[in-house]
Design an enzyme around this catalytic site. Structure first.
Site, mmCIF file in Angstrom:
data_model
loop_
_atom_site.group_PDB
_atom_site.id
_atom_site.type_symbol
_atom_site.label_atom_id
_atom_site.label_comp_id
_atom_site.label_asym_id
_atom_site.label_seq_id
_atom_site.Cartn_x
_atom_site.Cartn_y
_atom_site.Cartn_z
ATOM 1 N N GLY A 174 -1.124 -1.474 26.439
ATOM 2 C CA GLY A 174 -1.584 -2.505 25.546
ATOM 3 C C GLY A 174 -0.274 -2.865 24.625
ATOM 4 O O GLY A 174 0.807 -2.798 25.270
ATOM 5 N N ALA A 175 -0.569 -3.426 23.618
ATOM 6 C CA ALA A 175 0.413 -3.767 22.493
ATOM 7 C C ALA A 175 1.791 -2.685 22.465
ATOM 8 O O ALA A 175 2.780 -3.057 22.854
ATOM 9 C CB ALA A 175 -0.037 -4.474 21.297
ATOM 10 N N ALA A 176 1.274 -1.693 21.879
ATOM 11 C CA ALA A 176 2.364 -0.691 21.635
ATOM 12 C C ALA A 176 3.012 -0.111 22.872
ATOM 13 O O ALA A 176 4.201 0.108 22.957
ATOM 14 C CB ALA A 176 1.640 0.494 21.051
ATOM 15 N N LYS B 87 -0.576 -4.095 4.116
ATOM 16 C CA LYS B 87 0.683 -4.140 4.489
ATOM 17 C C LYS B 87 1.747 -4.919 3.644
ATOM 18 O O LYS B 87 2.724 -4.719 3.527
ATOM 19 C CB LYS B 87 0.462 -5.220 5.946
ATOM 20 C CG LYS B 87 1.753 -4.977 6.765
ATOM 21 C CD LYS B 87 1.070 -4.231 7.759
ATOM 22 C CE LYS B 87 2.288 -3.886 8.751
ATOM 23 N NZ LYS B 87 1.958 -2.929 9.914
ATOM 24 N N TYR C 39 7.382 -27.529 -13.992
ATOM 25 C CA TYR C 39 6.469 -28.393 -13.435
ATOM 26 C C TYR C 39 7.093 -29.732 -13.600
ATOM 27 O O TYR C 39 8.383 -29.924 -13.895
ATOM 28 C CB TYR C 39 5.059 -28.301 -13.883
ATOM 29 C CG TYR C 39 3.956 -28.833 -12.957
ATOM 30 C CD1 TYR C 39 3.951 -28.327 -11.478
ATOM 31 C CD2 TYR C 39 3.052 -29.886 -13.193
ATOM 32 C CE1 TYR C 39 2.997 -28.797 -10.613
ATOM 33 C CE2 TYR C 39 2.272 -30.534 -12.411
ATOM 34 C CZ TYR C 39 2.302 -29.838 -11.153
ATOM 35 O OH TYR C 39 1.252 -30.395 -10.117
#
Lengths: 404, 404
Positions: free
Chosen positions: B192-194, B90, B35
């Site tokens: 959709g997304a997939a 995740k 610091y």
């Protein structure tokens, strides 16, 4: 090797001072609990009841350390990317001194409205926010608006961390000089983030005779030269309508607090003060006056921002414990009383019989401080009705120590 | 005890699956290096030269896992706060499978322009971004715009992670059935997304006969019923201008890929396919058709999204290694070739002599995969000129293993 090269070497070796491990080792067996399909269960409960986020996620002990890089240390506006080593350092101190998980976020905009909009939308991620190194007067507007719209604690350390430790030092300095907050004249040099916060905080604590000086001299009431923040300061201070230069302000003063620039205070100025002058010369790295010079002019109590002199004003005494205390009781705000409680906790860490001119502010490296400050802050939050859960002092201390 | 209760108990015990420790224990000696005042030195260097941020901060191995909570698992739009357990999960997988530090950010807005503005301003904080659980078609616009304005890799896992593992499975399925990508008809259920990402990715890989079905049947060219994203899909697919229902699409198909809803595929549909049908029934938790039923109808190769059946399509095979590879060479983008390299790396983890109907996709829990995928992705990034540093395969593997 000098400390500059040592710091570069350490940073290069570490490639970042923080890392993000898993609390539980992943195995073939728990993979489906930590992630799909099992992870859906806590999600469903939080969707039904927002406060379950504190049961099932890291949020309850997670602080965002947020900067736009506009006023980094004494380096100025070096930008978000270059501010990151400071923010990571801050996160390390949060963890080491109060067991708080903290994540550094450097934002690539310096537009006030954008910053407010970005930061407020981070609310589901964090239990509290530490704003850092945002330039004045932008920081005042950003902090004030965020405090209004957010339901978690927002704390701008450059303002309030400094103010809390200054008050801790002042409390002990007044004990040593047998002066009382009601009867002192305080001169503050600097009307930026720290100077503004110190002024407001001392007023809240009950010091009522404060003179603020900026580079043009004493802030006078009824001037129309000031922005709204400085005007507010001028309105609240200088109760005897004094005018003139910094040197004029010193006449009859008891306390000088410098958060400005190097070498602007002379021995002659200190000689104009009342008996037992208290000098906090906090400009970094070079103070408004060097301790030796101040002493020669009669200063009784001296503090600086530097670790190589005794009685350093160092924010690390305050911010880890303050945010930890706010998190412990899920405080929705950081109130003046919570900050005053932190100052008193820091001041009383030195037993009265050990107080001396050479030892009136605790040393920065002290792992006892965080838990005690946290407990006092949590207690004040409960009293001020900004706490969403209630805990005893002992519970907060024990919980915080368990996180260290 | 069922897995749901086990998951809740684990989450409650951990109170967050990640934490943020310091890489170096703080001591009175190194406090002034980590610091102030020492920390100013790396700040100054980064201010002069932006790429020094990779030398002196955690950014070079730091991924932001970012969601607005608009399409979380199969739970739908449960909001940012309730999405956090997934994002933390995740992050844990990033660390455990590829040594990547990842931090979860849940944003309290679902306005597309606001999300883009917030996320782009997070750039100084991260080395790469993983977008997660953002609803279609909003996710397409968000990802595309961010890829344009950001100088770091942006990866929407629900699209591309799934697509990469599907292609890995398909590569091996084609080997087992002695079919070739140029001569197959693929039916995809779900736009959709997939579904969108799988379609675009298979086209990029060289599969040219793809039929997409949504709840209204086959996507037809020249329909004016579609949003711009669906119109784009219809324009690129269905080269023989087929029409009708999902059942009609099955006639003469070689491959079915379902990323839609449970139980919409019947034995009769599979019986209409060419010899050795390949069935990827990926709806979660209940597939488009159960493996036993599909087998009875003559399916040769079967995959699902579930861990309790063999050959699970699990994104964890892909995203940790892909982002780790991008970080290793500071990639400015994730290209089609990088994703194809990841698919091939995952597919070839099973040696040809061990390939079988019961074993054509590697098991999700395998710590060997991340480093190998990372190396292949980094190699492709260098070839595609999106890498800012060059490293050999062995260097990437060694570096990634050292981070595990």
């Amino acid at each position: 090797m000098d400390y500059k090269q040592k710091s570069l070497d350490l940073h290069k070796k570490l490639k970042g001072k923080i890392y993000i491990p898993s609390k539980e080792k992943i195995t073939p067996e728990n993979l489906s609990l930590v992630y799909t399909p099992g992870v859906a269960e806590p999600c469903k409960l939080i969707a039904e009841n927002a406060k379950d986020s504190y049961q099932y996620t890291a949020r309850g002990n997670m602080v965002g350390v947020i900067s736009d890089g506009s006023a980094v240390l004494g380096l100025g506006n070096i930008g978000a990317l270059a501010a990151m080593p400071v923010m990571e350092g801050k996160c390390v101190l949060f963890k080491e001194f109060a067991g708080v998980d903290a994540f550094p976020i450097c934002l690539n905009t310096q537009n006030v409205d954008e910053l407010i909009n970005i930061i407020k939308n981070l609310e589901p991620t964090f239990g509290a926010l530490n704003l850092e190194d945002i330039s004045a007067p932008r920081c005042f507007e950003i902090e004030q608006k965020l405090k209004k719209v957010m339901d978690i604690s927002v704390f701008h350390d450059d303002q309030h961390g400094t103010a809390v430790v200054v008050l801790a030092g002042l409390i002990n300095a007044l004990k040593l000089t047998k002066k009382s907050k009601e009867n002192i004249k305080v001169v503050i040099s600097g009307s930026g983030a720290a100077g503004t916060a110190i002024t407001n905080f001392l007023l809240a604590y009950g010091v009522d005779n404060i003179i603020i000086c900026d580079r043009d001299g004493i802030l006078e009431k009824n001037s129309n030269q000031y922005n709204i923040f400085k005007k507010d300061l001028a309105d609240k201070t200088n109760k005897n309508n004094e005018g003139g230069s910094l040197a004029d302000a010193f006449i009859g003063a008891d306390v000088f607090i410098g958060v400005s620039v190097a070498d602007i205070v002379t021995r002659e100025m200190i000689e104009r003060m009342n008996d037992n002058p208290i000098i906090f010369a906090l400009a970094n790295p070079n103070p408004e006056i060097l301790p030796d010079e101040a002493k020669k002019a009669g200063a009784k109590i001296i503090s600086t921002g530097r670790s190589d002199f005794p009685n350093q004003i160092n924010n690390v005494l305050a911010f880890p414990g303050i945010l930890r205390g706010a998190l412990a009781v899920r405080a929705t705000d950081i109130t003046e009383n919570m900050k005053i409680a932190a100052s008193i906790a820091i001041a009383t860490l030195i037993p009265e019989e050990e107080l001396s001119e050479d030892n009136f502010i605790p040393r920065a490296y002290n792992l006892e401080i965080g838990p005690i400050v946290a407990a006092s802050v949590a207690e004040a939050a409960i009293k001020d009705s900004v706490a969403r859960v209630s805990k005893t002092r002992d519970e907060v201390i024990k919980e915080t120590k368990s996180l260290l």
